[in-house]
Design a protein around this motif. Structure first.
Motif, mmCIF file in Angstrom:
data_model
loop_
_atom_site.group_PDB
_atom_site.id
_atom_site.type_symbol
_atom_site.label_atom_id
_atom_site.label_comp_id
_atom_site.label_asym_id
_atom_site.label_seq_id
_atom_site.Cartn_x
_atom_site.Cartn_y
_atom_site.Cartn_z
ATOM 1 N N GLY A 1 38.046 54.439 50.469
ATOM 2 C CA GLY A 1 38.767 53.253 50.013
ATOM 3 C C GLY A 1 40.339 53.205 50.086
ATOM 4 O O GLY A 1 40.786 51.993 50.214
ATOM 5 N N ALA B 1 42.611 50.185 49.161
ATOM 6 C CA ALA B 1 42.041 49.015 49.540
ATOM 7 C C ALA B 1 42.542 47.769 50.379
ATOM 8 O O ALA B 1 42.121 46.638 50.201
ATOM 9 C CB ALA B 1 41.387 48.538 48.026
ATOM 10 N N ASP C 1 31.505 45.824 50.448
ATOM 11 C CA ASP C 1 31.341 47.000 49.477
ATOM 12 C C ASP C 1 32.182 48.154 50.077
ATOM 13 O O ASP C 1 32.169 48.628 51.004
ATOM 14 C CB ASP C 1 29.822 47.513 49.483
ATOM 15 N N VAL C 2 32.912 48.873 49.007
ATOM 16 C CA VAL C 2 33.759 49.881 49.405
ATOM 17 C C VAL C 2 33.377 51.276 48.720
ATOM 18 O O VAL C 2 33.220 51.142 47.471
ATOM 19 C CB VAL C 2 35.124 49.576 49.066
ATOM 20 N N GLU D 1 34.294 55.087 47.545
ATOM 21 C CA GLU D 1 35.245 55.894 47.411
ATOM 22 C C GLU D 1 34.942 57.050 46.499
ATOM 23 O O GLU D 1 34.386 56.612 45.474
ATOM 24 C CB GLU D 1 36.451 55.239 46.964
ATOM 25 N N ILE E 1 40.454 55.050 42.963
ATOM 26 C CA ILE E 1 39.813 53.895 42.648
ATOM 27 C C ILE E 1 40.790 53.251 41.662
ATOM 28 O O ILE E 1 41.196 51.994 41.600
ATOM 29 C CB ILE E 1 38.434 54.043 42.112
ATOM 30 N N GLN F 1 43.101 49.774 41.894
ATOM 31 C CA GLN F 1 42.809 48.457 41.101
ATOM 32 C C GLN F 1 43.918 48.141 40.522
ATOM 33 O O GLN F 1 44.395 46.807 40.087
ATOM 34 C CB GLN F 1 41.567 48.836 40.303
ATOM 35 N N THR G 1 33.073 44.970 46.013
ATOM 36 C CA THR G 1 32.531 45.803 44.878
ATOM 37 C C THR G 1 32.900 47.278 45.323
ATOM 38 O O THR G 1 32.714 47.564 46.378
ATOM 39 C CB THR G 1 31.298 45.821 44.860
ATOM 40 N N THR G 2 33.462 48.041 44.474
ATOM 41 C CA THR G 2 33.743 49.486 44.763
ATOM 42 C C THR G 2 32.687 50.310 43.875
ATOM 43 O O THR G 2 32.166 50.026 42.890
ATOM 44 C CB THR G 2 35.010 49.867 44.018
ATOM 45 N N HIS G 3 32.412 51.213 44.849
ATOM 46 C CA HIS G 3 31.013 52.268 44.441
ATOM 47 C C HIS G 3 31.757 53.707 44.436
ATOM 48 O O HIS G 3 32.458 54.174 45.593
ATOM 49 C CB HIS G 3 29.886 52.231 45.173
ATOM 50 N N GLN G 4 31.788 54.552 43.148
ATOM 51 C CA GLN G 4 32.217 55.920 43.207
ATOM 52 C C GLN G 4 31.158 56.763 43.756
ATOM 53 O O GLN G 4 30.353 57.011 43.151
ATOM 54 C CB GLN G 4 32.985 56.226 41.960
#
Length: 379
Positions: free
Chosen positions: A171, A174, A191-192, A194, A200, A204, A215-218
């Motif tokens: 990410g 971003a 979809d990102v 990180e 993250i 943001q 959308t961010t996914h950890q």
């Protein structure tokens, strides 16, 4: 205006948009030039006044990992400058009009382990209301450019009947997904993935990384590929850098597990027909050759955008192994409205023939030519 001993931020070359911390060692008011010494390498360089800004970068925030999060170096957010177009009128006032090149205030992201290696940068709008993704780093330009190769009409995956999904592994600030959502068709969602929560949160809060179609996914990127059972993508882009990567290592980025054949096959399986796989690579000749051959075996085709020092490898699922000329890439960029935002890498694409004549491995290359030239040209 400037005096010997001043601490400034200065641009080191026409190719580099970032301003680095430096010290003024000589001032030539008649020629409007400075002799400066940069902090990172200690070399002296003569620059024009327009490439210099008084004062050093300012650290505005340091983000630490929270309890239970994967170990990561602290993330540093700084404010400095990037070279870009400034909208000015004939009287010099900032307003809509002709784009005049110059320094613009920017937000920068780096790791505490390498605080002067800036992973992401975004320009702050003159009115302080948001960010301008018109001028992004060269790696993000290259990965954005490759989306011109996606056959969106052929891609059959549309998660809700109308949108094409793009997956980005890594990410940072971003800037890539935000530029993508600003400049590419509105039918794209992103979809990102990180791994590090600290990154993250910084993206943001300090880089404007929020959008209704983002959308961010950890998670670890490879774990996400295994877990997203139902999702299919029109593009998968890998831009992963380890916070403890060693400068000059045989494979500096991405981390070694991302280039394993089994993991490349996972990306192939998650792409719909006509989709593009892209990867940002910084490696020696042997790793580049192995990766190129593995992608050819999996996808049947590979295209390389070679810059200095990074290489961007692209493969199309279901695509024929035919040469795509640099002029075709430029035409696609024009049709997608990417000439301005991708101007640095498109300059390299346009000069492919010149670099070939000069025996320099830079430009847009089909895999067979790339592999052949790597045998005799320096990587």
């Amino acid at each position: 205006m400037f005096a010997v001993g001043d601490i400034i931020q200065a641009r080191s070359s026409r190719k580099d948009r970032l301003f680095y911390d430096a010290r003024v060692e000589e001032v030539d008011d008649k020629k409007h030039e400075l002799v400066v010494r940069f902090d990172d390498d200690g070399d002296q360089q003569r620059i024009n006044f327009t490439w210099a800004i008084k004062g050093s970068k300012k650290i505005i925030h340091i983000e630490e990992a929270l309890d239970g999060e994967p170990l990561c170096c602290n993330v540093i957010v700084s404010e400095g400058y990037l070279w870009s177009g400034i909208r000015t009128g004939s009287n010099g006032e900032t307003k809509p009009g002709k784009m005049k090149p110059g320094p613009r205030r920017a937000r920068l992201l780096s790791f505490e382990s390498s605080p002067k290696l800036y992973q992401s940068g975004v320009i702050i709008r003159e009115d302080d209301r948001g960010y301008d993704w018109t001028h992004i780093y060269e790696p993000e330009q290259a990965l954005l450019l490759c989306l011109c190769l996606v056959d969106f009409d052929i891609c059959k995956m549309k998660t809700d009947g109308t949108r094409h999904q793009v997956l980005i592994l890594g990410g940072g600030g971003a800037t890539l997904p935000m530029a993508m959502l600003q400049f590419l068709p509105p039918t794209i969602s992103c979809d990102v993935v990180e791994l590090h929560g600290a990154i993250i949160r910084c993206a943001q809060k300090y880089f404007g990384a929020q959008h209704e179609h983002f959308t961010t996914h950890q998670s670890h990127g490879l774990a996400y590929l295994s877990e997203c059972k139902d999702a299919m993508y029109s593009a998968i882009l890998v831009d992963v850098c380890s916070s403890n990567a060693e400068d000059g290592a045989p494979l500096e980025l991405p981390p070694a597990e991302f280039v394993l054949k089994d993991n490349l096959s996972k990306s192939h399986a998650k792409l719909c027909d006509g989709g593009i796989f892209g990867m940002n690579v910084l490696a020696d000749a042997q790793h580049l050759e192995d990766l190129t051959n593995n992608l050819r075996n999996i996808f049947g085709n590979v295209y390389i955008l070679a810059t200095d020092p990074n290489y961007f490898l692209f493969s199309k699922k279901g695509g024929k192994d035919v040469n795509i000329e640099p002029s075709e890439v430029i035409s696609l960029a024009i049709s997608h409205g990417l000439m301005d935002v991708c101007e640095d890498v498109l300059g390299e694409v346009a000069l492919t023939s010149h670099y070939r004549d000069d025996e320099t491995l830079i430009g847009w290359l089909h895999a067979p030519e790339f592999l052949e030239r790597m045998k005799v040209e320096k990587v």
